[in-house]
Write a protein that holds these residues in place. Structure first.
Motif, PDB file in Angstrom:
ATOM      1  N   VAL A 277      -3.358  -4.216  -9.348  1.00  0.00           N
ATOM      2  CA  VAL A 277      -3.751  -3.593  -8.079  1.00  0.00           C
ATOM      3  C   VAL A 277      -5.233  -3.231  -8.160  1.00  0.00           C
ATOM      4  O   VAL A 277      -5.680  -2.692  -9.169  1.00  0.00           O
ATOM      5  CB  VAL A 277      -2.975  -2.269  -7.837  1.00  0.00           C
TER       6      VAL A 277
ATOM      7  N   LYS B  78     -10.177   1.908  -7.894  1.00  0.00           N
ATOM      8  CA  LYS B  78      -9.010   2.257  -8.714  1.00  0.00           C
ATOM      9  C   LYS B  78      -8.324   0.962  -9.081  1.00  0.00           C
ATOM     10  O   LYS B  78      -8.079   0.124  -8.214  1.00  0.00           O
ATOM     11  CB  LYS B  78      -8.022   3.083  -7.875  1.00  0.00           C
ATOM     12  N   THR B  79      -8.018   0.794 -10.351  1.00  0.00           N
ATOM     13  CA  THR B  79      -7.315  -0.426 -10.738  1.00  0.00           C
ATOM     14  C   THR B  79      -6.065  -0.074 -11.541  1.00  0.00           C
ATOM     15  O   THR B  79      -6.033   0.935 -12.247  1.00  0.00           O
ATOM     16  CB  THR B  79      -8.202  -1.335 -11.621  1.00  0.00           C
TER      17      THR B  79
ATOM     18  N   THR C  69      -3.112  -6.537  -4.037  1.00  0.00           N
ATOM     19  CA  THR C  69      -2.204  -6.579  -5.186  1.00  0.00           C
ATOM     20  C   THR C  69      -1.710  -8.007  -5.421  1.00  0.00           C
ATOM     21  O   THR C  69      -1.667  -8.813  -4.499  1.00  0.00           O
ATOM     22  CB  THR C  69      -0.946  -5.698  -5.000  1.00  0.00           C
TER      23      THR C  69
ATOM     24  N   LEU D 186     -11.213   1.585   3.500  1.00  0.00           N
ATOM     25  CA  LEU D 186     -10.403   1.403   2.296  1.00  0.00           C
ATOM     26  C   LEU D 186      -9.812  -0.001   2.286  1.00  0.00           C
ATOM     27  O   LEU D 186      -9.348  -0.497   3.319  1.00  0.00           O
ATOM     28  CB  LEU D 186      -9.279   2.449   2.285  1.00  0.00           C
TER      29      LEU D 186
ATOM     30  N   GLU E 239      -1.891  -4.720   7.267  1.00  0.00           N
ATOM     31  CA  GLU E 239      -1.433  -5.182   5.960  1.00  0.00           C
ATOM     32  C   GLU E 239      -0.774  -6.542   6.103  1.00  0.00           C
ATOM     33  O   GLU E 239      -0.075  -6.804   7.080  1.00  0.00           O
ATOM     34  CB  GLU E 239      -0.442  -4.169   5.362  1.00  0.00           C
TER      35      GLU E 239
ATOM     36  N   ASN F 214      -3.763   2.691 -15.575  1.00  0.00           N
ATOM     37  CA  ASN F 214      -4.561   2.994 -14.389  1.00  0.00           C
ATOM     38  C   ASN F 214      -5.956   3.444 -14.794  1.00  0.00           C
ATOM     39  O   ASN F 214      -6.125   4.186 -15.759  1.00  0.00           O
ATOM     40  CB  ASN F 214      -3.924   4.149 -13.601  1.00  0.00           C
TER      41      ASN F 214
ATOM     42  N   ARG G  94      -7.280  -2.626  -0.244  1.00  0.00           N
ATOM     43  CA  ARG G  94      -6.422  -2.667  -1.429  1.00  0.00           C
ATOM     44  C   ARG G  94      -5.768  -4.028  -1.519  1.00  0.00           C
ATOM     45  O   ARG G  94      -5.254  -4.549  -0.523  1.00  0.00           O
ATOM     46  CB  ARG G  94      -5.348  -1.589  -1.321  1.00  0.00           C
TER      47      ARG G  94
ATOM     48  N   TYR H  79       0.830  -1.203   0.000  1.00  0.00           N
ATOM     49  CA  TYR H  79       0.000   0.000   0.000  1.00  0.00           C
ATOM     50  C   TYR H  79       0.870   1.261   0.000  1.00  0.00           C
ATOM     51  O   TYR H  79       0.596   2.222  -0.711  1.00  0.00           O
ATOM     52  CB  TYR H  79      -0.941   0.018   1.220  1.00  0.00           C
TER      53      TYR H  79
ATOM     54  N   GLU I 278      -7.887  -1.101  -5.706  1.00  0.00           N
ATOM     55  CA  GLU I 278      -8.070  -0.357  -4.454  1.00  0.00           C
ATOM     56  C   GLU I 278      -9.493   0.174  -4.452  1.00  0.00           C
ATOM     57  O   GLU I 278      -9.938   0.768  -5.428  1.00  0.00           O
ATOM     58  CB  GLU I 278      -7.073   0.801  -4.392  1.00  0.00           C
ATOM     59  N   SER I 279     -10.215  -0.062  -3.369  1.00  0.00           N
ATOM     60  CA  SER I 279     -11.558   0.497  -3.335  1.00  0.00           C
ATOM     61  C   SER I 279     -11.812   1.165  -2.002  1.00  0.00           C
ATOM     62  O   SER I 279     -11.269   0.754  -0.972  1.00  0.00           O
ATOM     63  CB  SER I 279     -12.599  -0.580  -3.635  1.00  0.00           C
ATOM     64  N   SER I 280     -12.584   2.233  -2.043  1.00  0.00           N
ATOM     65  CA  SER I 280     -12.920   2.918  -0.797  1.00  0.00           C
ATOM     66  C   SER I 280     -14.420   3.163  -0.749  1.00  0.00           C
ATOM     67  O   SER I 280     -15.063   3.417  -1.760  1.00  0.00           O
ATOM     68  CB  SER I 280     -12.131   4.216  -0.672  1.00  0.00           C
TER      69      SER I 280
END
Lengths: 359, 138
Positions: A203, A165-166, A216, A212, A260, A154, A214, A120, A205-207
């Motif tokens: 990757v 977000k990818t 990977t 949040l 993490e 991205n 993430r 992250y 990532e979502s919020s």
């Protein structure tokens, strides 16, 4: 990365015929001073081998970064980020050097030298101002390579109230005289080179409001060349896989919690958790991190407490960390501290103060 | 000691006084989009670069550390000034975004929002004019 230095004048040259207003200069820095209170030595920065030993030291984690971004037209930009690190004798290194092309409103493609976004905090682990601690938990952020040369796509999307977000990336990286690996295996090698080919990763990532998540995944073909004391060498091929999960929740009352976990096949797993409480300009943190090699040779965990004070445009931090080293040699039964010069188990307590800024 | 307690209590109550200014989030008159508070937050934090209908959005912010900017950061973005600075430094140094364009005052903001259909910004609700459309007040 010395040849890349030649690209700076090219990038600047590309843009100076236009107005200087198209170039944005930003920077960040951290002045970090640490001391070992108890024990022999502490590896505070694994990738760059920043190690505190028996004296008060400002030259292990102190660093400065300078970034120039040239907007070439509406869609195309070029960015260079140079860093100077005390752990590498302040010699300037190119950390990021990429062009970015805007495919549409919410997606872009970057080509060049970038961070491997495996953790992250990978992308901004040098920007001390951007996180609460003096340092990103060292046990967990210990991958020997941090950057790669390649291409990254991205995209951002909003589904209901969930932001997603990818990124997808591919490329390669060479780590000649891999500093960390050469240090870790100095008992039987004089040098270790590592070459990562066919890196392929993603990757997500979502919020959702204050939550949040993430995840990977990265795989690569790694060729390791070990050179021995008798002058001979050997090549070893690894099929490596790395996956990571990060979770964070920010409560309204100023408390945030994050955790993490990552697994690096076929070598190790590591993880950390942290609790941060912010009240106006003061933040307080407690964190715990652990590194666990699949074999018994290396295992250590660190408990840290610290404070951050935010002034107008800089942050002052103070940290006390206690590391327990449980690594041992399964053949001899003797302790095998990650800090090799340790006289006993390798347990160590450090105090660190830092000044972090951005401009 | 009593005086100290009184001063302490007075300081606390000062801090907890309701915010004085109402913030109006504004767009161009030709922009008929409807948005939620979460959409606005996402646009101003660079999480998404478009309005919910897919039209590109250009966020514009007030000069940092002015009362209206502080109010917006606190009420709409739910962040402190140092948190927002840390947030943007993360995006800027990782190639993930650029902080929104900053304009000196509300007149300049009204002027650009009334002419550019993609812009979104905010002003003190007392400064609302007929040349712009108010999306939502905080």
């Amino acid at each position: 990365m010395k040849p890349s230095l030649l690209l700076i004048p090219i990038i600047i040259g590309l843009t100076t015929h236009k107005s200087l207003a198209d170039i944005k200069i930003n920077g960040f820095g951290s002045v970090v001073a640490g001391a070992v209170l108890k024990g022999d030595g502490y590896i505070a920065d694994y990738p760059n081998l920043g190690v505190y030993e028996n004296q008060f030291d400002v030259s292990q984690e102190t660093r400065l970064g300078l970034q120039a971004k040239a907007q070439i037209d509406d869609k195309l930009s070029a960015t260079i980020q140079m860093m100077s690190r005390s752990a590498n004798d302040y010699s300037p290194e190119v950390e990021w050097l990429y062009t970015s092309y805007k495919i549409n409103t919410n997606s872009n493609v970057q080509i060049g030298r970038m961070r491997m976004p495996v953790y992250y905090y990978s992308d901004f682990m040098d920007v001390g101002y951007a996180y609460p601690w003096v340092r990103i938990p060292a046990d967990t952020y210990s991958l020997d390579i941090t950057n790669f040369n390649g291409i990254k796509i991205n995209a951002a999307k909003k589904l209901g109230d969930i932001y997603i977000k990818t990124s997808l990336y591919t490329g390669q990286e060479k780590s000649e005289s891999d500093e960390l690996m050469s240090y870790l295996f100095e008992s039987f090698t004089t040098n270790i080179d590592r070459s990562f080919e066919n890196i392929l990763g993603g990757v997500v990532e979502s919020s959702y409001y204050d939550f949040l998540a993430r995840a990977t995944y990265t795989k690569a073909d790694m060729l390791e060349t070990q050179t021995y004391y008798d002058g001979s060498d050997a090549d070893i091929n690894f099929d490596i896989k790395f996956y990571d999960l990060f979770l964070k929740y920010e409560f309204d009352i100023g408390i945030s919690i994050m955790a993490e976990y990552n697994r690096y096949k076929p070598f190790y797993e590591s993880y950390f958790g942290s609790l941060v409480y912010q009240d106006q300009a003061m933040s307080y943190y407690l964190s715990w991190s652990k590194f666990d090699l699949d074999t018994a040779f290396e295992e250590h965990d660190t408990t840290s407490i610290g404070v951050r004070y935010d002034a107008e445009s800089y942050a002052l931090k103070f940290d006390i960390s206690s590391m327990k080293d449980n690594g041992f040699n399964p053949f001899s039964g003797k302790t095998n501290p990650v800090y090799h010069k340790a006289t006993d188990s390798g347990d160590v307590i450090t105090a660190t103060i830092s000044l972090d800024f951005v401009f | 000691m009593k005086t100290l307690i009184l001063i302490f209590a007075a300081t606390i109550s000062l801090h907890s006084l309701p915010s004085y200014a109402e913030i109006a989030v504004i767009v161009n008159l030709n922009n008929s989009v409807t948005v939620s508070a979460e959409d606005i937050k996402g646009i101003f934090l660079g999480k998404i670069n478009s309005f919910p209908n897919g039209v590109p959005a250009i966020p514009i912010v007030q000069k940092a550390k002015t009362p209206v900017a502080d109010e917006f950061t606190k009420k709409v973005l739910h962040k402190t000034n140092s948190q927002i600075q840390a947030y943007w430094s993360k995006l800027i140094f990782t190639g993930q975004g650029t902080s929104p364009k900053e304009l000196q005052n509300s007149e300049k903001i009204l002027s650009i929002v009334s002419t550019n259909p993609n812009t979104i910004s905010y002003i003190n609700a007392a400064d609302i004019t007929e040349k712009i459309r108010v999306l939502i007040k905080f």
